[in-house]
Write an enzyme that holds these catalytic residues in place. Structure first.
Site, PDB file in Angstrom:
ATOM      1  CG  ASP A  13      48.446  23.987  38.950  1.00 21.64           C
ATOM      2  OD1 ASP A  13      48.127  23.299  39.938  1.00 21.64           O
ATOM      3  OD2 ASP A  13      49.424  24.747  38.949  1.00 21.64           O
ATOM      4  CG  ASP A  33      46.969  31.250  35.428  1.00 21.73           C
ATOM      5  OD1 ASP A  33      46.982  30.612  34.361  1.00 21.73           O
ATOM      6  OD2 ASP A  33      47.892  31.180  36.257  1.00 21.73           O
ATOM      7  CB  CYS A  67      43.276  53.322  39.047  1.00 22.02           C
ATOM      8  SG  CYS A  67      42.952  51.718  39.805  1.00 22.02           S
ATOM      9  CB  CYS A  84      41.734  49.948  42.751  1.00 22.82           C
ATOM     10  SG  CYS A  84      43.311  50.667  43.255  1.00 22.82           S
ATOM     11  CB  CYS A  92      43.895  54.533  42.670  1.00 22.19           C
ATOM     12  SG  CYS A  92      45.381  53.734  42.001  1.00 22.19           S
ATOM     13  CG  HIS A  97      47.027  49.796  41.433  1.00 24.05           C
ATOM     14  ND1 HIS A  97      46.116  50.674  40.881  1.00 24.05           N
ATOM     15  CD2 HIS A  97      48.019  49.665  40.524  1.00 24.05           C
ATOM     16  CE1 HIS A  97      46.562  51.070  39.698  1.00 24.05           C
ATOM     17  NE2 HIS A  97      47.705  50.474  39.458  1.00 24.05           N
TER      18      HIS A  97
END
Lengths: 369, 369
Positions: free
Chosen positions: B93, B265, B303, B305, B308, B334
Site C-alpha cells: 500500500d 486483502d 476443511c 487444511c 483440520c 485454518h
C-alpha cells in the site's frame, strides 16, 4: 520377555555408544537429542516442522499436562501421540521435577508429594502410583519413575532422597500395567560419588528397560557433573539406554556421550529462540544486536536448516525488533536443527570410530571462536 | 507498451469476473484473497506455510516497513521479495491509510502529510513522490498511489480528499521510474455516488494498469459499500484488475465479486487467529470456549487444511488455554485456508458459469447455521 522395546548397541568407542532403541512409535537412533514439548507442543513449531527437522523423540511434561488439559482428557482423546499429532516416540517425565521446581507449598513425605498448582493454587498429590497412572493415561513410549531431586550439595538430604527414589522406583514398577510403555529408573545422589554409586547399583538391580541420571545440571559444576557420570557409567547395564535428564547444551551432549550417555533433552534451544539467541557451531549470537541490522549472512553459514537456507540475520533481527512471532519459529527451527544435527554428527563419528577426534575438534572450534 | 504486466479476463458472469494478472513474480488468478504481511511477515506463519496454503499475492505495509527496518535497508537487502523470502507477487500500500489511522499528530496539506511515528514519536513526511520512492525501494509487484481516505459521511471533506487524491495520483504517475512495478490508482469519494462517479472517471482516465477502491469498510454500512461498488463498476475499465482495499471477510468477498471486484486483502483471518477465533464455512467459532474442551472434531469438518487434517478442537483449545504460540499458527493456517479456498471456489464458479447459484447457496448456508 516379549516387549515392543529393544536396544541394539551398534558401536562403542571408549565409553561413547551408538545404538538403536526401538519403540512402538519407531526407532530412536542414539545418541539422540529430544526437543521438549512441555505442554504437548514444542513451542512455536508445528509437528510438520519438527518432522522436517528429523526429530525422533519428543519430551512432554507430566506435571503440566496433568494440570492442563488433564491426563484423563488426553486419554479420552486417544493419547498424547494423537492429541499433539506426533507419531514418533514420546517420553514423559514423572512430574516430580516440576513439582519440586514450579509448584507452590509442596510437602514431601515418604509416600509422595502434596503441592499447589502454579496455575490456580489448587491442591494436588503425586505418589509413585499416581505418577505412573498419569503417564499411562498420557501414553508416551518412554515413561519415568517418580523420583526426588535434591539440592546437589546437601549430603543428608541426598541420602534421604536416594532412599525415597529407590522405594518409589519399586512402587512404580509394581503399579505399572501397560506393556507398550518402557519405564526408566532414575539414579540420584547429588554430587556424592558413593551415593551415586549406591543409587546406580540399586536402580540397575531393578532391571528397567532403560536408566536415567537425574539431579544433574541443577547447580553443580561441569566437573562434578562429569565425575558423577563417570561413577555411574560402569555400573549401569551397557545393554540398556541411558538418559541424562534435562541436559542438552552442545557441550554437555559431547561431554555426556563421552561418558556413556545416549539420550538428552533440554528446553534451551527453544527457550533461547524466544529470547533472540541463536546457537551456532561456535557459540551463541544475540540476533537482536544492532550489528546484525544489515547483515546479509544467514545465522550460521554452515547450517542447512530452513531458516539459514532462506533468511538473513537482518531479516530475523527485523522480526525480533518488531516483536513478530515468526522470529521464535525461525530461531527455534535453527537452534533445534543445530542440536539435532550435532547428535547426528556425534552418532556418525562413533559409528565411524572417530569420536575422539570429533571430541577434540569440537572443543578446539569453540575455543577458537 | 511493453510491460511485464498483463490482465486476461477469462470469464464474466454478470459483473463477476475471473481473470489472470501476470506479474514479474508470477500469475495472480482472480478473484484473489491476499493475506496481509504488515511487517514483511504474515504473522505466525513461515513463507513455506503460506506456499502450502497456495497463497499467491501477499500484501505488505509501506508505513510499517518505512519505519522499521527502513525501505533503504530492504532495498540494500535485495528488495522485499528476497528480504521476506516470498517469491510470489507482493503488493504494497502507499502508507497513506496507516499514516491516517496509526501515526500521531498528522498534519495534511495539499503537498503531503507530516506525522509522528507511532513507534518512537519521530517526525516524518510523506508526499506522493516519497510514497512512490519508498515503494520503489521495497520493490513489490503492485504498488499503490498515495491517497487521502476521508470519513465516509463527511461530504465536504470527501470532496477535498477526492481532489487531493486525484492530484496526488498524477504526481505518483509522474514520479514513478521502475518498469517492473504496476502502479494502481485509487478511487475515493466516501458514500457519495456523485463523488465516487467523478473519482472513478478521473482515475480511469489516467490509464493505470489496475485500479483500486479505497475508503470503504471504514464505518459505512454494507449497503452503502455495495452501492459505491455498483457506481464505480461500469466506469472502471473492464480490462484492468480492480482491488477493493482492506476488505476481505467471506461475505464481503462474495458481495464484492458480484459487483466487479477482483482483488481483496484483509488482516482479519490472522488477527482473529491471534484472538482464538476460527472461521468456518458457516460462521465463526471462539475456540477458547469450554464447550470445545473434549471436542474430537476438527475446527471445520469440511476443511482440508493442515490444521483440520491433523488436530482436534480440543487440542487447539488446549493451546489457547495454555497460551502456546502454536494456537496462532494453527488458527492462522485454518483461517487463511478458508478465505483462500473461498476465493478459489468463487473463481471456479465464475469459470463454470454458476456464480449466481454459488452466491445464493453461500448466503443460504450462512443463514442456516
Amino acid at each position: 520377555m516379549n516387549t515392543p522395546f529393544n536396544f541394539q548397541l551398534q558401536m562403542r568407542q571408549g565409553r561413547a555408544r551408538a545404538g538403536v532403541f526401538t519403540t512402538p512409535h519407531g526407532e530412536i537412533h542414539t545418541p539422540v537429542f529430544a526437543p521438549v514439548g512441555t505442554q504437548a507442543t514444542v513451542k512455536a513449531l508445528t509437528p510438520a516442522q519438527l518432522s522436517e527437522l528429523k526429530a525422533s523423540l519428543v519430551l512432554a511434561n507430566t506435571y503440566h499436562l496433568y494440570l492442563r488439559p488433564g491426563d484423563s482428557l488426553i486419554s479420552e482423546m486417544g493419547g498424547l501421540h494423537r492429541f499433539m499429532n506426533w507419531q514418533n516416540p514420546i517420553l514423559t517425565d514423572s512430574g516430580g521435577f516440576q513439582v519440586f521446581s514450579l509448584a507452590n507449598s509442596r510437602v514431601i513425605d515418604d509416600d509422595g508429594v502434596t503441592f499447589k498448582s502454579h496455575v490456580d493454587g489448587s491442591t494436588h498429590r503425586f505418589t509413585p502410583e499416581k505418577a505412573i497412572a498419569i503417564q499411562e493415561n498420557l501414553g508416551a513410549d518412554i515413561i519415568m519413575a517418580f523420583d526426588e531431586c535434591a539440592e546437589p550439595y546437601d549430603r543428608e538430604y541426598n541420602k534421604q532422597a536416594v532412599s525415597r527414589t529407590h522405594a518409589w522406583a519399586e512402587r512404580c514398577l509394581a503399579t505399572k500395567i501397560r506393556q507398550d510403555q518402557a519405564l526408566f529408573g532414575i539414579v540420584q545422589g547429588g554430587v556424592f560419588p558413593d551415593l551415586r554409586e549406591h543409587s546406580a547399583r540399586f536402580i540397575s538391580s531393578l532391571d528397567f528397560p532403560g536408566n536415567a541420571i537425574g539431579g544433574l545440571s541443577v547447580g553443580e559444576t561441569k566437573d562434578e557433573m562429569h565425575a558423577m557420570l563417570e561413577v555411574v557409567d560402569p555400573i549401569l547395564p551397557a545393554d540398556k539406554p541411558r538418559y541424562l535428564m534435562g541436559v542438552g547444551t552442545a557441550e554437555d551432549m559431547v561431554n555426556g556421550v563421552k561418558r556413556g550417555i545416549d539420550i538428552f533433552d533440554c528446553v534451551l534451544p527453544t527457550r533461547l529462540a524466544r529470547h533472540n539467541a541463536a546457537l551456532t557451531r561456535t557459540g551463541r549470537l544475540n540476533i537482536a544486536n544492532a550489528t546484525f541490522a544489515q547483515d546479509q549472512k544467514p545465522i550460521d553459514e554452515t547450517c542447512t536448516c530452513y531458516t539459514c537456507q532462506n533468511f538473513t540475520r537482518a531479516y530475523v533481527r527485523h522480526l525480533v525488533v518488531t516483536k513478530e512471532m515468526l522470529s521464535a519459529t525461525l530461531l527455534s527451527i535453527h537452534n533445534l536443527h543445530t542440536l539435532l544435527q550435532l547428535a547426528g554428527d556425534i552418532r556418525l563419528a562413533i559409528l565411524e570410530e572417530r569420536f575422539d577426534d570429533f571430541y577434540t575438534e569440537f572443543f578446539v572450534r569453540r575455543e577458537g571462536s
